[in-house]
Design an enzyme around this catalytic site. Structure first.
Site, PDB file in Angstrom:
ATOM      1  N   GLU A 122      92.055 -15.203  52.067  1.00  0.00           N
ATOM      2  CA  GLU A 122      91.508 -14.055  51.349  1.00  0.00           C
ATOM      3  C   GLU A 122      91.547 -12.781  52.173  1.00  0.00           C
ATOM      4  OE1 GLU A 122      88.340 -16.193  48.391  1.00  0.00           O
ATOM      5  OE2 GLU A 122      87.590 -15.705  50.366  1.00  0.00           O
ATOM      6  N   CYS A 135      89.434  -5.808  55.311  1.00  0.00           N
ATOM      7  CA  CYS A 135      88.946  -6.938  56.102  1.00  0.00           C
ATOM      8  C   CYS A 135      90.022  -8.024  56.044  1.00  0.00           C
ATOM      9  CB  CYS A 135      87.622  -7.402  55.491  1.00  0.00           C
ATOM     10  SG  CYS A 135      86.877  -8.747  56.388  1.00  0.00           S
ATOM     11  N   CYS A 142      88.620 -22.230  59.674  1.00  0.00           N
ATOM     12  CA  CYS A 142      88.153 -21.882  61.015  1.00  0.00           C
ATOM     13  C   CYS A 142      87.790 -23.178  61.734  1.00  0.00           C
ATOM     14  CB  CYS A 142      86.923 -20.975  60.916  1.00  0.00           C
ATOM     15  SG  CYS A 142      86.410 -20.291  62.509  1.00  0.00           S
ATOM     16  N   CYS A 146      80.007 -22.015  62.631  1.00  0.00           N
ATOM     17  CA  CYS A 146      78.756 -21.259  62.643  1.00  0.00           C
ATOM     18  C   CYS A 146      77.973 -21.659  61.389  1.00  0.00           C
ATOM     19  CB  CYS A 146      79.056 -19.766  62.673  1.00  0.00           C
ATOM     20  SG  CYS A 146      80.074 -19.344  64.098  1.00  0.00           S
ATOM     21  N   CYS A 149      77.799 -19.544  58.074  1.00  0.00           N
ATOM     22  CA  CYS A 149      79.050 -18.973  57.569  1.00  0.00           C
ATOM     23  C   CYS A 149      79.768 -19.949  56.646  1.00  0.00           C
ATOM     24  CB  CYS A 149      79.957 -18.608  58.743  1.00  0.00           C
ATOM     25  SG  CYS A 149      81.604 -18.082  58.235  1.00  0.00           S
ATOM     26  N   SER A 265      80.057 -11.352  67.571  1.00  0.00           N
ATOM     27  CA  SER A 265      79.063 -12.008  66.717  1.00  0.00           C
ATOM     28  C   SER A 265      77.999 -12.638  67.603  1.00  0.00           C
ATOM     29  CB  SER A 265      79.750 -13.082  65.862  1.00  0.00           C
ATOM     30  OG  SER A 265      80.605 -12.472  64.949  1.00  0.00           O
ATOM     31  N   HIS A 267      74.280 -12.619  67.169  1.00  0.00           N
ATOM     32  CA  HIS A 267      73.410 -13.327  66.212  1.00  0.00           C
ATOM     33  C   HIS A 267      72.160 -13.992  66.779  1.00  0.00           C
ATOM     34  CE1 HIS A 267      76.489 -12.495  63.361  1.00  0.00           C
ATOM     35  NE2 HIS A 267      77.313 -13.429  63.733  1.00  0.00           N
ATOM     36  N   CYS A 387      80.422 -10.555  53.846  1.00  0.00           N
ATOM     37  CA  CYS A 387      80.562 -11.263  55.127  1.00  0.00           C
ATOM     38  C   CYS A 387      80.117 -12.708  54.980  1.00  0.00           C
ATOM     39  CB  CYS A 387      79.642 -10.670  56.179  1.00  0.00           C
ATOM     40  SG  CYS A 387      79.961  -8.991  56.579  1.00  0.00           S
TER      41      CYS A 387
HETATM   42  N1  SAH Z   1      85.278 -15.290  63.238  1.00  0.00           N
HETATM   43  C1  SAH Z   1      84.966 -13.977  63.620  1.00  0.00           C
HETATM   44  C2  SAH Z   1      85.267 -12.923  62.561  1.00  0.00           C
HETATM   45  C3  SAH Z   1      84.973 -13.262  61.115  1.00  0.00           C
HETATM   46  S1  SAH Z   1      83.319 -13.287  60.529  1.00  0.00           S
HETATM   47  C4  SAH Z   1      83.529 -13.886  64.051  1.00  0.00           C
HETATM   48  O1  SAH Z   1      82.809 -14.852  63.875  1.00  0.00           O
HETATM   49  O2  SAH Z   1      83.147 -12.867  64.616  1.00  0.00           O
HETATM   50  C5  SAH Z   1      82.764 -11.606  60.344  1.00  0.00           C
HETATM   51  C6  SAH Z   1      81.249 -11.477  60.545  1.00  0.00           C
HETATM   52  O3  SAH Z   1      80.489 -11.996  59.426  1.00  0.00           O
HETATM   53  C7  SAH Z   1      80.771 -12.225  61.764  1.00  0.00           C
HETATM   54  O4  SAH Z   1      79.890 -11.458  62.514  1.00  0.00           O
HETATM   55  C8  SAH Z   1      80.064 -13.399  61.133  1.00  0.00           C
HETATM   56  O5  SAH Z   1      79.163 -13.981  62.023  1.00  0.00           O
HETATM   57  C9  SAH Z   1      79.408 -12.764  59.934  1.00  0.00           C
HETATM   58  N2  SAH Z   1      78.939 -13.735  58.938  1.00  0.00           N
HETATM   59  C10 SAH Z   1      79.397 -14.988  58.736  1.00  0.00           C
HETATM   60  N3  SAH Z   1      78.698 -15.582  57.723  1.00  0.00           N
HETATM   61  C11 SAH Z   1      77.798 -14.689  57.287  1.00  0.00           C
HETATM   62  C12 SAH Z   1      76.831 -14.704  56.228  1.00  0.00           C
HETATM   63  N4  SAH Z   1      76.661 -15.755  55.443  1.00  0.00           N
HETATM   64  N5  SAH Z   1      76.074 -13.598  56.046  1.00  0.00           N
HETATM   65  C13 SAH Z   1      76.271 -12.507  56.818  1.00  0.00           C
HETATM   66  N6  SAH Z   1      77.183 -12.424  57.809  1.00  0.00           N
HETATM   67  C14 SAH Z   1      77.941 -13.499  58.049  1.00  0.00           C
HETATM   68 FE1  SF4 Z   2      84.493 -19.008  62.116  1.00  0.00          FE
HETATM   69 FE2  SF4 Z   2      83.510 -16.499  62.422  1.00  0.00          FE
HETATM   70 FE3  SF4 Z   2      82.652 -18.088  60.409  1.00  0.00          FE
HETATM   71 FE4  SF4 Z   2      81.962 -18.626  62.942  1.00  0.00          FE
HETATM   72  S1  SF4 Z   2      81.388 -16.779  61.765  1.00  0.00           S
HETATM   73  S2  SF4 Z   2      82.681 -20.124  61.408  1.00  0.00           S
HETATM   74  S3  SF4 Z   2      83.823 -18.039  64.041  1.00  0.00           S
HETATM   75  S4  SF4 Z   2      84.737 -17.287  60.669  1.00  0.00           S
END
Ligand code: SAH
Ligand code: SF4
Length: 413
Positions: A122, A135, A142, A146, A149, A265, A267, A387
């Site tokens: 996507e 984006c 992946c 996390c 996510c 990231s 968090h 996100c």
């Molecule tokens: N894999 C990379 C880039 C993609 S994610 C990374 O983890 O940095 C882009 C951003 O969205 C990251 O900061 C991720 O932690 C955040 N993200 C993932 N799931 C989310 C969710 N459910 N709500 C808000 N942000 C989220």
């Molecule tokens: Fe992968 Fe980024 Fe999602 Fe973590 S937040 S599972 S590194 S896409």
């Protein structure tokens, strides 16, 4: 024909399927999308052009490909008419296939795309008053998990090739109608003006789609180099941001070889919580991560590192968490800004979003310490484009299942 080879990704212990730089096509033609000028020249020479001819044609084709967005050799007006069918017989200029295009009520657009070998991924376009951000995905799925996510619940299917990564930017420009329209062989004042980047809708790129870009480093670098190339898409590195979950050993290389803005990231600010929600923390801890940020080439007060911080109710959102975040940023003397991301829910997610009051209080504490901490407005939630909501059909499989599939692939190859 299998399109993937098994080879290790740096930082990964287990082999995962990695695409070749050029995905073979059933019709035998070669897709030039994603290739640098030098590689195009080599391919032209291998196909029979004299070295001087190959060099000239590669220069012309490169310009049409990346600067003008042309996909048909017949439209390349400065290439001899007799030469164009020769190119068409041997080469194509591809784009990812569009499976579905969705429009959110807030203007956000999401595209479900497909690779030539049938994997879905996507990309999302987020228009704002003064900018438009694309984006971009770096992987299908992946390897990391996390916990907040949605993409993390998918298995890693494979890395995207440079062509599939830069192809997302090309496709967005196609959709937005943003290629210069003047005729290159008849430059005049009127057409020259159309080359200007001013007034474009697509102004920024974030590597924040599906996947961990630093686990697909070479392909992400090669794709972004085409995006930044003055003779290519010509987007400034200052308008590109790469987000990593914290692949510490690749961060300095990212600064040196790509040079784009860095987002991390983070968090969480304690080992326990970060181990739980961003499991790569068990491998590369918070202190090592922040040291790598302090050492990031090119970071300065003018080019700050963005710390992404997802707001999870009763998990990482207390006043103490905010104070610890401030302490860490100061301890490592980081030129930092903090981006607070309200958690975007998805079916079965094990967390809830913090209350708006909690998010505001957290943001205020960080602001009062002199660190910018805006709250990111969720965009495209109604079409699951926000996100962490990106997820295509591939389910996460067990390590054993992946190993079995890898062995089967190898046996077939
Ligand atoms: N894999 C990379 C880039 C993609 S994610 C990374 O983890 O940095 C882009 C951003 O969205 C990251 O900061 C991720 O932690 C955040 N993200 C993932 N799931 C989310 C969710 N459910 N709500 C808000 N942000 C989220
Ligand atoms: Fe992968 Fe980024 Fe999602 Fe973590 S937040 S599972 S590194 S896409």
């Amino acid at each position: 024909m299998p399109d993937t080879d098994l080879m290790p990704i740096p930082g990964q212990i287990d082999p995962v399927p990695v695409a070749r730089d050029i995905t073979p096509r059933a019709d035998g033609r070669i897709d030039l999308m994603g290739l640098p000028k030098k590689r195009i020249m080599e391919l032209f020479a291998e196909a029979g052009l004299e070295p001087k001819q190959a060099k000239l044609r590669a220069k012309q084709v490169f310009h049409w490909l990346y600067h003008r967005g042309v996909t048909d050799f017949e439209a390349m007006t400065d290439i001899a008419k007799t030469m164009r069918p020769w190119l068409t017989e041997r080469f194509v200029i591809g784009r990812p296939d569009v499976v579905e295009a969705q429009h959110s009520s807030d203007g956000t657009r999401k595209w479900l795309l497909k690779t030539a070998d049938g994997h879905d991924f996507e990309m999302v376009f987020i228009p704002d008053a003064d900018r438009g951000t694309l984006c971009v995905s770096s992987q299908v799925g992946c390897t990391l998990n996390c916990r907040f996510c949605h993409t993390g619940t998918m298995r890693l299917v494979r890395n995207l090739t440079p062509g599939e990564i830069v192809g997302q930017v090309m496709l967005a420009r196609d959709a937005l109608g943003e290629w210069p329209k003047g005729r290159m062989d008849m430059p005049d004042d009127e057409t020259a003006a159309e080359y200007s980047a001013d007034g474009r809708l697509l102004t920024n790129i974030v590597m924040m789609g599906m996947g961990e870009p630093l686990y697909n480093f070479d392909n992400v670098r090669d794709a972004l180099q085409l995006v930044m190339d003055g003779e290519g898409l010509a987007l400034s590195k200052r308008r590109i941001t790469l987000s990593t979950s914290g692949v510490v050993p690749m961060m300095a290389k990212c600064g040196e070889e790509i040079g784009v803005n860095l987002a991390v990231s983070l968090h969480a600010v304690t080992k326990d919580v970060r181990d739980e929600i961003v499991p790569i923390n068990k491998k590369y801890g918070i202190e090592d991560l922040l040291q790598a940020c302090a050492d990031y080439p090119g970071a300065s007060n003018a080019r700050r590192i963005t710390f992404e911080y997802v707001m999870l109710k009763d998990k990482n959102d207390s006043d103490d968490d905010a104070r610890e975040l401030i302490r860490l940023i100061k301890q490592f003397k980081l030129p930092a800004k903090v981006n607070l991301i309200p958690f975007n829910p998805w079916p079965g997610a094990p967390y809830e979003c913090s209350t708006p009051e909690r998010i505001k209080a957290f943001s205020n504490l960080v602001f009062e310490a002199g660190i910018s901490a805006p709250v990111r407005t969720p965009r495209g939630r109604d079409i699951d484009a926000a996100c962490g909501q990106l997820k295509t059909a591939a389910e996460k499989k067990s390590r054993a299942q992946l190993d079995r599939e890898a062995a089967e692939q190898k046996a077939k190859a």
